[in-house]
Motif scaffolding. Structure first.
Motif, PDB file in Angstrom:
ATOM      1  N   SER A 105      58.404 -92.628  11.935  1.00  0.00           N
ATOM      2  CA  SER A 105      57.227 -93.478  11.774  1.00  0.00           C
ATOM      3  C   SER A 105      56.910 -93.606  10.287  1.00  0.00           C
ATOM      4  CB  SER A 105      56.039 -92.876  12.527  1.00  0.00           C
ATOM      5  OG  SER A 105      55.773 -91.568  12.049  1.00  0.00           O
ATOM      6  N   THR A 106      55.877 -94.362   9.970  1.00  0.00           N
ATOM      7  CA  THR A 106      55.430 -94.529   8.589  1.00  0.00           C
ATOM      8  C   THR A 106      53.990 -94.070   8.480  1.00  0.00           C
ATOM      9  OG1 THR A 106      56.889 -96.424   8.238  1.00  0.00           O
ATOM     10  CG2 THR A 106      55.067 -96.148   6.699  1.00  0.00           C
ATOM     11  N   LEU A 107      53.767 -93.092   7.628  1.00  0.00           N
ATOM     12  CA  LEU A 107      52.422 -92.588   7.390  1.00  0.00           C
ATOM     13  C   LEU A 107      52.027 -92.950   5.968  1.00  0.00           C
ATOM     14  CD1 LEU A 107      53.919 -90.479   9.448  1.00  0.00           C
ATOM     15  CD2 LEU A 107      51.840 -89.168   9.138  1.00  0.00           C
ATOM     16  N   LEU A 108      51.004 -93.776   5.844  1.00  0.00           N
ATOM     17  CA  LEU A 108      50.525 -94.244   4.554  1.00  0.00           C
ATOM     18  C   LEU A 108      49.137 -93.656   4.325  1.00  0.00           C
ATOM     19  CD1 LEU A 108      51.385 -96.267   2.276  1.00  0.00           C
ATOM     20  CD2 LEU A 108      49.836 -97.889   3.380  1.00  0.00           C
ATOM     21  N   THR A 109      48.979 -92.965   3.209  1.00  0.00           N
ATOM     22  CA  THR A 109      47.758 -92.203   2.950  1.00  0.00           C
ATOM     23  C   THR A 109      47.173 -92.533   1.600  1.00  0.00           C
ATOM     24  OG1 THR A 109      48.712 -90.352   4.182  1.00  0.00           O
ATOM     25  CG2 THR A 109      46.797 -89.869   2.827  1.00  0.00           C
ATOM     26  N   PHE A 154      44.357 -92.477   6.327  1.00  0.00           N
ATOM     27  CA  PHE A 154      45.748 -92.846   6.552  1.00  0.00           C
ATOM     28  C   PHE A 154      45.910 -93.712   7.792  1.00  0.00           C
ATOM     29  CE2 PHE A 154      45.424 -89.018   9.142  1.00  0.00           C
ATOM     30  CZ  PHE A 154      46.287 -89.210  10.204  1.00  0.00           C
ATOM     31  N   THR A 155      47.042 -94.375   7.813  1.00  0.00           N
ATOM     32  CA  THR A 155      47.441 -95.154   8.981  1.00  0.00           C
ATOM     33  C   THR A 155      48.823 -94.682   9.406  1.00  0.00           C
ATOM     34  OG1 THR A 155      48.443 -96.882   7.629  1.00  0.00           O
ATOM     35  CG2 THR A 155      46.165 -97.194   8.284  1.00  0.00           C
ATOM     36  N   ILE A 156      49.089 -94.812  10.691  1.00  0.00           N
ATOM     37  CA  ILE A 156      50.385 -94.435  11.239  1.00  0.00           C
ATOM     38  C   ILE A 156      50.991 -95.644  11.932  1.00  0.00           C
ATOM     39  CG2 ILE A 156      51.635 -92.883  12.780  1.00  0.00           C
ATOM     40  CD1 ILE A 156      49.261 -90.982  12.635  1.00  0.00           C
ATOM     41  N   LEU A 157      52.156 -96.016  11.477  1.00  0.00           N
ATOM     42  CA  LEU A 157      52.931 -97.034  12.177  1.00  0.00           C
ATOM     43  C   LEU A 157      54.029 -96.304  12.940  1.00  0.00           C
ATOM     44  CD1 LEU A 157      53.429 -99.652   9.323  1.00  0.00           C
ATOM     45  CD2 LEU A 157      51.832 -99.826  11.230  1.00  0.00           C
ATOM     46  N   ASP A 158      54.053 -96.483  14.248  1.00  0.00           N
ATOM     47  CA  ASP A 158      55.121 -95.837  15.013  1.00  0.00           C
ATOM     48  C   ASP A 158      56.483 -96.397  14.638  1.00  0.00           C
ATOM     49  OD1 ASP A 158      53.456 -94.103  16.261  1.00  0.00           O
ATOM     50  OD2 ASP A 158      53.323 -95.198  18.141  1.00  0.00           O
ATOM     51  N   PHE A 205      54.885-104.658   4.987  1.00  0.00           N
ATOM     52  CA  PHE A 205      53.732-105.562   5.160  1.00  0.00           C
ATOM     53  C   PHE A 205      52.671-104.919   6.048  1.00  0.00           C
ATOM     54  CE2 PHE A 205      56.319-109.406   3.941  1.00  0.00           C
ATOM     55  CZ  PHE A 205      55.426-109.921   3.012  1.00  0.00           C
ATOM     56  N   ALA A 206      53.103-104.307   7.147  1.00  0.00           N
ATOM     57  CA  ALA A 206      52.155-103.687   8.067  1.00  0.00           C
ATOM     58  C   ALA A 206      51.415-102.534   7.399  1.00  0.00           C
ATOM     59  CB  ALA A 206      52.887-103.198   9.317  1.00  0.00           C
ATOM     60  N   ASN A 241      47.074-102.268   5.992  1.00  0.00           N
ATOM     61  CA  ASN A 241      46.098-101.208   6.202  1.00  0.00           C
ATOM     62  C   ASN A 241      45.679-100.544   4.888  1.00  0.00           C
ATOM     63  OD1 ASN A 241      46.060-101.594   8.982  1.00  0.00           O
ATOM     64  ND2 ASN A 241      47.753-100.180   9.329  1.00  0.00           N
ATOM     65  N   LEU A 242      46.582-100.506   3.919  1.00  0.00           N
ATOM     66  CA  LEU A 242      46.222 -99.961   2.614  1.00  0.00           C
ATOM     67  C   LEU A 242      45.105-100.787   1.980  1.00  0.00           C
ATOM     68  CD1 LEU A 242      46.819 -97.904   0.380  1.00  0.00           C
ATOM     69  CD2 LEU A 242      48.556 -99.473  -0.502  1.00  0.00           C
ATOM     70  N   ARG A 243      45.137-102.097   2.157  1.00  0.00           N
ATOM     71  CA  ARG A 243      44.076-102.954   1.598  1.00  0.00           C
ATOM     72  C   ARG A 243      42.715-102.619   2.205  1.00  0.00           C
ATOM     73  NH1 ARG A 243      48.145-106.907   2.262  1.00  0.00           N
ATOM     74  NH2 ARG A 243      47.112-107.796   4.088  1.00  0.00           N
ATOM     75  N   ILE A 244      42.695-102.213   3.480  1.00  0.00           N
ATOM     76  CA  ILE A 244      41.429-101.822   4.110  1.00  0.00           C
ATOM     77  C   ILE A 244      40.869-100.573   3.428  1.00  0.00           C
ATOM     78  CG2 ILE A 244      40.365-101.004   6.246  1.00  0.00           C
ATOM     79  CD1 ILE A 244      42.441-102.666   7.767  1.00  0.00           C
TER      80      ILE A 244
END
Length: 521
Positions: free
Chosen positions: A278-282, A307-311, A391-392, A396-399
């Protein structure tokens, strides 16, 4: 580290090694590290993920313990006089799994639901319909999710009543290992903060949230700081593992905050991209970011990581390799194909939601290509997949940034950090430089920092990070790519926002076909 630093870091009696344990989804690992952060021994033991039916995912706590015993003995055997040299032990582990423990200290449930178990999806959907969950964000700090303890425990209470009735305590995976090592129970504040049972304003368990989910807060373990000493290795654990008795064991930390610590992302303005399956962006922040698509976890230090998690992450590339080439192409060839086409993949976009979304209001999201023409080839498809994940994540990073948080630099870790093309795509989309950690095992390094800090080997976690975290390089944004991505980002966002009807219609049709006996149940 200078000779003076090494001398000051060496524990009493010449104890100069730290034992790190990582209870992952695929394996248990143990490592012996020096006070300089160098790994002198590493061992791993795989364990199975049990999938009784679609959407379920389980593992056995006893398998984690057996694996832990195995890897500890391996690193001890691989290192001369290791037992005498271990100064402290720190563990991290996969988040959210719910280990039910009975009065005799045994698992009340043989196999427990993991972080990616979605059997309680209907319960979460009902909660979001019936409860004012947006009004609860200032307390819970997070939107409802199938991952959280609160919803997993609520499902177990309803569907496994006998086992739930025998339960006297609930532990996370690494807390179960700590309990087996020391006989003591506790949970770290970062893990507790992602349970939907924690009050982000007080730093303790929330009786109000627990009551809404029908959970008895007396089942929940004490909340402690990750670097605090929990206890010493017990005589029974020493006999099983080969460790000396009374070696200090710190409370430890859940794997994700542990990896953030091990990569130096511990101060506001720093961010992390961990791309594995997955992708974890923090983004490290002073306070939680209260938004339905953002998750907040307390850090190893008393700040927050939004953070957001993209499966979908590396999993999207694996899917493309299998679907397009039946696994006949290796990843280097796939990346080479993607590198041969321009940024934007010939105006081809990919929504990467192959397995839905874990958070937000689009848990039934699906993947799709947008703009596909006869002029596109394999390189365009693969680049679109890589860019779609970015992009996905950037969306969420912009939020997070819109909530008043700054982004100074990002640190990349995980398997995705080894792909230069993907890093340049992300740097151009995120519009910030990306640093690559030198350590391949940031979570293991974070465990060592906690263990060393707990016994005074390091004065505090900031000093431990400054001493041990090193970077192998930096990837800067490509201005031309950044301009292309800035023009395509609104198209990606619009497609995401307006595809909900299609996803719901597909889900309804699938259910109707199955009910008619013309498809899978």
């Amino acid at each position: 580290m200078t000779a003076a630093d090494e001398a000051s870091a060496r524990g009493a009696g010449g104890r100069d090694l730290l034992l790190a344990i990582d209870v992952g989804t695929g394996s248990v690992r143990a490592a012996l590290l020096t006070a300089a952060g160098d790994t002198v021994a590493l061992a791993a033991e795989e364990h199975e993920q049990i999938v009784p039916r679609f959407g379920w995912s389980e593992q056995r706590p006893l398998d984690w313990w057996r694996g832990t015993v195995t890897v500890i003995r391996r690193v001890l055997d691989a290192t001369p006089d290791a037992g005498r040299r271990i100064a402290a032990i720190g563990a991290c582990g996969q988040m959210h799994a719910t280990v039910l423990v009975d009065a005799d200290g045994r698992p009340a449930l043989d196999a427990v639901p993991l972080w990616n178990d979605k059997r309680n999806r209907e319960d979460v959907e009902r909660f979001t319909r019936e409860q004012p969950w947006r009004d609860l964000l200032p307390v819970a700090g997070n939107p409802p999710s199938v991952a959280w303890w609160g919803f997993k425990l609520s499902w177990l209470r309803q569907h496994r009543p006998a086992e739930y009735a025998r339960t006297t305590s609930v532990l996370a995976p690494k807390d179960w290992i700590n309990f087996r090592l020391t006989g003591q129970m506790a949970i770290d504040a970062p893990e507790a903060s992602c349970t939907y049972l924690y009050d982000v304003t007080t730093g303790g368990w929330s009786e109000a949230l627990a009551a809404r989910l029908g959970i008895d807060v007396r089942l929940l373990p004490p909340i402690r700081e990750p670097f605090e000493v929990l206890g010493g290795v017990s005589a029974d654990a020493a006999a099983e593992t080969g460790l000396p008795e009374d070696v200090p064991v710190v409370v430890g930390i859940s794997d994700y905050p542990g990896a953030l610590l091990g990569s130096g992302v511990i101060a506001p303005g720093l961010a992390s991209d961990v791309t594995g399956t997955s992708t974890l962006l923090t983004l490290c922040t002073e306070r939680p970011v209260l938004d339905p698509v953002i998750t907040n976890v307390r850090g190893a230090l008393p700040n927050w990581s939004a953070f957001t998690i993209l499966d979908a992450g590396g999993d999207a590339m694996r899917w493309a390799r299998r679907a397009f080439h039946e696994k006949l192409y290796d990843y280097d060839r796939i990346v080479s194909l993607a590198a041969d086409v321009p940024a934007g993949a010939g105006m081809l976009l990919f929504l990467p939601y192959l397995n839905g979304e874990r958070l937000g209001e689009r848990t039934n999201a699906r993947a799709q290509f947008i703009g596909l023409t006869s002029g596109h080839g394999a390189g365009h498809l693969h680049r679109a997949v890589m860019e779609g994940v970015a992009f996905a994540a950037a969306r969420n990073l912009r939020i997070m940034e819109a909530a008043g948080n700054r982004l100074d630099r990002m640190v990349a870790a995980g398997g995705g950090a080894r792909t230069r093309l993907w890093l340049e795509i992300k740097a151009s989309l995120y519009n910030c430089p990306i640093l690559v950690t030198e350590a391949a095992e940031c979570g293991v390094l974070g465990c060592a920092m906690l263990a060393g800090t707990g016994i005074g080997m390091f004065p505090d976690l900031q000093a431990a990070a400054a001493r041990l975290v090193r970077f192998a390089g930096q990837v800067d944004p490509n201005p031309r790519w950044a301009d292309t991505y800035a023009r395509l980002a609104p198209v990606f966002d619009h497609a995401y926002q307006h595809s909900q009807d299609y996803w719901s219609m597909l889900e309804k049709a699938e259910a109707e076909i199955a009910a008619d006996g013309h498809g899978p149940p």
